[in-house]
Design an enzyme around this catalytic site. Structure first.
Site, PDB file in Angstrom:
ATOM      1  N   LEU A  22       0.844  -1.196   0.000  1.00 37.55           N
ATOM      2  CA  LEU A  22       0.000   0.000   0.000  1.00 37.55           C
ATOM      3  C   LEU A  22       0.877   1.243   0.000  1.00 37.55           C
ATOM      4  O   LEU A  22       1.570   1.532   0.984  1.00 37.55           O
ATOM      5  CB  LEU A  22      -0.930  -0.018   1.223  1.00 37.55           C
ATOM      6  N   GLU A  23       0.844   1.974  -1.099  1.00 35.87           N
ATOM      7  CA  GLU A  23       1.743   3.102  -1.285  1.00 35.87           C
ATOM      8  C   GLU A  23       1.068   4.457  -1.075  1.00 35.87           C
ATOM      9  O   GLU A  23       1.684   5.497  -1.285  1.00 35.87           O
ATOM     10  CB  GLU A  23       2.373   3.026  -2.680  1.00 35.87           C
ATOM     11  N   ASN A  24      -0.181   4.414  -0.673  1.00 33.68           N
ATOM     12  CA  ASN A  24      -0.915   5.669  -0.495  1.00 33.68           C
ATOM     13  C   ASN A  24      -1.404   5.838   0.940  1.00 33.68           C
ATOM     14  O   ASN A  24      -2.447   6.409   1.200  1.00 33.68           O
ATOM     15  CB  ASN A  24      -2.100   5.709  -1.468  1.00 33.68           C
TER      16      ASN A  24
END
Length: 354
Positions: A179-181
């Site tokens: 999860l990059e956000n």
């Protein structure tokens, strides 16, 4: 790790009820082979008169392992089936699960059209065959554009339930958190703990945080990794797409160097994660990332520096970490694009780590 264009996103035996995923798929594959040869599986007959399906425990993740992301989409890299993924990869992360309209819930749909007609039936058979060869196949959640949100107990429960449902349906061995956000450590920890309770100790749990997420154990991603340390397999941080970052000695290091890999890995190694839970994540080719690519030989030098104290650049850790898990790449498809130049060099080296 990216979904639509060439920018990247990224062993234990099960206890009841974790004796399911690979056991059923591997046994089904074995049953098909035995049936074709006229042999029967041993064991008491069921009420219907048929021999029961044998149960088999998942293979343990090797002490030193190579992780690769397999793309369920075509972004210009080589299109592959799971069967095409080289044997060098010990953990294959299927990229990516999709978010539904219900917060925390995930689903998965094979992009058959984008993958040249690769069918769901063949995908499942290839997945089982990989597992029969001792590989772990997991579902990756997130990516550069991933929108899975786990921000309360209800979404944590949906995440655990839906992830486990995919493990049951397809036979996935576990999940990768990419999860990059943003990530809420409280509720992601709750979700992963619930998933572990369902799946048992056979769960393969990996993470692919960005460098900024692992600069301090106070960061949400790092806090999550520490909170699930008892059943965490490996954190393969993305050592790319980040520019310069601080190392564990407080000095600034530029991406694309051996020092960047070793000095940033040191932060995780000295702040609570076991060496067996730390891996080096890099792009498989210059096309696979917007920055931070290093030659496979540099990855091997970093692995040697951390495990043996040799091959270091200007940064040399005060001690060695021979239990270091290994390396990861985005992606097996971009690796194939260069004739598997990354896995051909890094794979054998990981196998030979102390």
């Amino acid at each position: 790790m990216a979904r639509t264009y060439p920018l990247p996103h990224p062993g234990r035996r099960p206890s009841t009820p974790g004796l399911h995923r690979r056991g059923r798929l591997t046994a089904a594959l074995a049953a098909a082979v035995l049936g074709a040869s006229g042999l029967a599986l041993a064991g008491p007959a069921t009420a219907a008169g048929a021999a029961p399906t044998a149960q088999a425990a998942p293979a343990a993740v090797p002490a030193h392992a190579v992780t690769g992301y397999w793309q369920n989409f075509n972004n210009g890299a080589t299109v592959q089936t799971l069967a095409d993924v080289p044997d060098a990869y010990d953990i294959i992360a299927v990229s990516f699960a999709d978010a539904t309209a219900n917060p925390g819930e995930i689903t998965f749909t094979l992009d058959s059209a984008g993958l040249g007609g690769y069918t769901d039936e063949q995908f499942r058979a290839d997945l089982a065959a990989k597992q029969a060869d001792g590989k772990s196949v997991i579902i990756s959640v997130g990516g550069e554009k991933g929108a899975v949100a786990v921000n309360d107990s209800a979404s944590a429960q949906r995440f655990a339930d839906s992830t486990y449902a995919l493990m049951e349906e397809y036979g996935f061995d576990g999940v990768d958190i990419d999860l990059e956000n943003g990530l809420n450590s409280t509720y992601m920890t709750e979700a992963l703990t619930k998933l572990h309770e369902k799946a048992g100790d056979g769960l393969v749990l990996t993470m692919a945080p960005q460098t900024i997420d692992m600069q301090s154990p106070q960061n949400e991603y790092f806090k999550t990794a520490l909170a699930v340390k008892d059943f965490l397999t490996v954190v393969n941080m993305q050592y790319y797409k980040s520019g310069s970052m601080l190392g564990c000695d407080g000095q600034v290091y530029s991406q694309g160097t051996v020092d960047f890999l070793t000095a940033l890995a040191c932060i995780q190694l000295e702040n609570g994660l076991d060496a067996s839970q730390v891996g080096i994540g890099v792009p498989a080719s210059p096309k696979a990332a917007g920055g931070g690519y290093v030659e496979p030989s540099v990855v091997n030098a970093a692995l040697d520096c951390l495990t043996r104290g040799t091959g270091c650049g200007t940064f040399k850790p005060e001690k060695t970490y021979p239990a270091l898990r290994g390396a990861m790449t985005w992606s097996t498809n971009w690796d194939a694009d260069t004739g598997n130049a990354w896995s051909n060099v890094v794979g054998p080296h990981v196998d030979d780590l102390p």
